[in-house]
Enzyme design. Structure first.
Site, mmCIF file in Angstrom:
data_model
loop_
_atom_site.group_PDB
_atom_site.id
_atom_site.type_symbol
_atom_site.label_atom_id
_atom_site.label_comp_id
_atom_site.label_asym_id
_atom_site.label_seq_id
_atom_site.Cartn_x
_atom_site.Cartn_y
_atom_site.Cartn_z
ATOM 1 N N HIS A 191 0.880 -1.167 0.000
ATOM 2 C CA HIS A 191 0.000 0.000 0.000
ATOM 3 C C HIS A 191 0.924 1.224 0.000
ATOM 4 C CE1 HIS A 191 -3.398 2.415 2.094
ATOM 5 N NE2 HIS A 191 -3.377 2.615 0.795
ATOM 6 N N GLY A 193 2.239 4.450 4.122
ATOM 7 C CA GLY A 193 1.556 4.982 5.292
ATOM 8 C C GLY A 193 0.087 4.637 5.246
ATOM 9 N N GLY A 200 -1.206 11.101 3.152
ATOM 10 C CA GLY A 200 -0.616 12.038 2.193
ATOM 11 C C GLY A 200 0.361 11.397 1.220
ATOM 12 N N LYS A 201 0.213 10.099 0.960
ATOM 13 C CA LYS A 201 1.114 9.412 0.018
ATOM 14 C C LYS A 201 1.024 10.027 -1.377
ATOM 15 C CE LYS A 201 -0.825 5.417 0.890
ATOM 16 N NZ LYS A 201 -1.708 5.772 1.999
ATOM 17 N N SER A 202 -0.188 10.145 -1.887
ATOM 18 C CA SER A 202 -0.367 10.688 -3.238
ATOM 19 C C SER A 202 0.029 12.158 -3.299
ATOM 20 C CB SER A 202 -1.818 10.525 -3.697
ATOM 21 O OG SER A 202 -2.156 9.163 -3.790
ATOM 22 N N ASP A 229 -0.925 4.594 -4.889
ATOM 23 C CA ASP A 229 -1.682 3.895 -3.866
ATOM 24 C C ASP A 229 -1.275 2.443 -3.656
ATOM 25 O OD1 ASP A 229 -3.521 4.277 -1.776
ATOM 26 O OD2 ASP A 229 -5.070 3.221 -2.893
ATOM 27 N N GLU A 283 -4.653 9.439 -8.289
ATOM 28 C CA GLU A 283 -5.783 10.136 -7.689
ATOM 29 C C GLU A 283 -5.290 11.441 -7.092
ATOM 30 O OE1 GLU A 283 -9.112 9.880 -4.147
ATOM 31 O OE2 GLU A 283 -7.917 8.098 -4.583
ATOM 32 N N ARG A 330 12.831 13.754 16.069
ATOM 33 C CA ARG A 330 13.688 14.851 15.619
ATOM 34 C C ARG A 330 15.030 14.327 15.121
ATOM 35 N NH1 ARG A 330 15.298 20.178 19.120
ATOM 36 N NH2 ARG A 330 16.506 21.153 17.473
#
Length: 145
Positions: A11, A26, A31-33, A50, A74, A103
């Protein structure tokens, strides 16, 4: 005895940077795309959106799109958009996307994909600097061409 996988579907949205595949992984909605689109705007090329098929070929991993989604991305508020894409790109890096990240990373991370270890970095995808951090990670890890 367990047999090592020769392919695996992740995925993940994937892009090619300098001929190397970067896998953006993730949970849904992280917010992958979006990060993939920002990397494409900086010169990357879409591999798959995706879901990415990872195959072991000649002792290395390559990333490609499942046939049903090849060349499609998408884009929220615009829908499914046709995009230039590439296939069978050697995998260099897996980027785990989280809302908050450490961090200072502790130790180098790796994840087994299709039976082979892939370097992992953790990045917050919604930060303005996220695309730059992905490119910088490739250079720091010696994975950029």
């Amino acid at each position: 005895m367990a047999r090592a996988l020769s392919s695996e579907t992740l995925h993940a949205t994937s892009v090619a940077i300098g001929g190397r595949a970067v896998l953006l992984c993730g949970i849904s909605g992280i917010g992958k795309s979006d990060l993939g689109l920002r990397l494409i705007d900086r010169g990357a090329t879409l591999i798959s959106d995706d879901y990415t098929l990872i195959k072991r070929m000649d002792g290395r991993l390559v990333a490609t799109a499942p046939a049903t989604i090849a060349g499609k991305m998408e884009v929220r508020s615009l829908g499914i958009v046709a995009m230039p894409h590439v296939a069978n790109v050697p995998v260099a890096l897996l980027v785990d996307l989280f809302d908050q990240v450490d961090r200072m990373p502790l130790d180098p991370l790796f994840r087994a994909v299709a039976g082979m270890d892939v370097p992992v970095v953790k990045i917050a995808p919604r930060e303005a600097s996220a695309p730059i951090k992905v490119e910088l990670a490739l250079r720091i890890l010696g994975l950029a061409p």
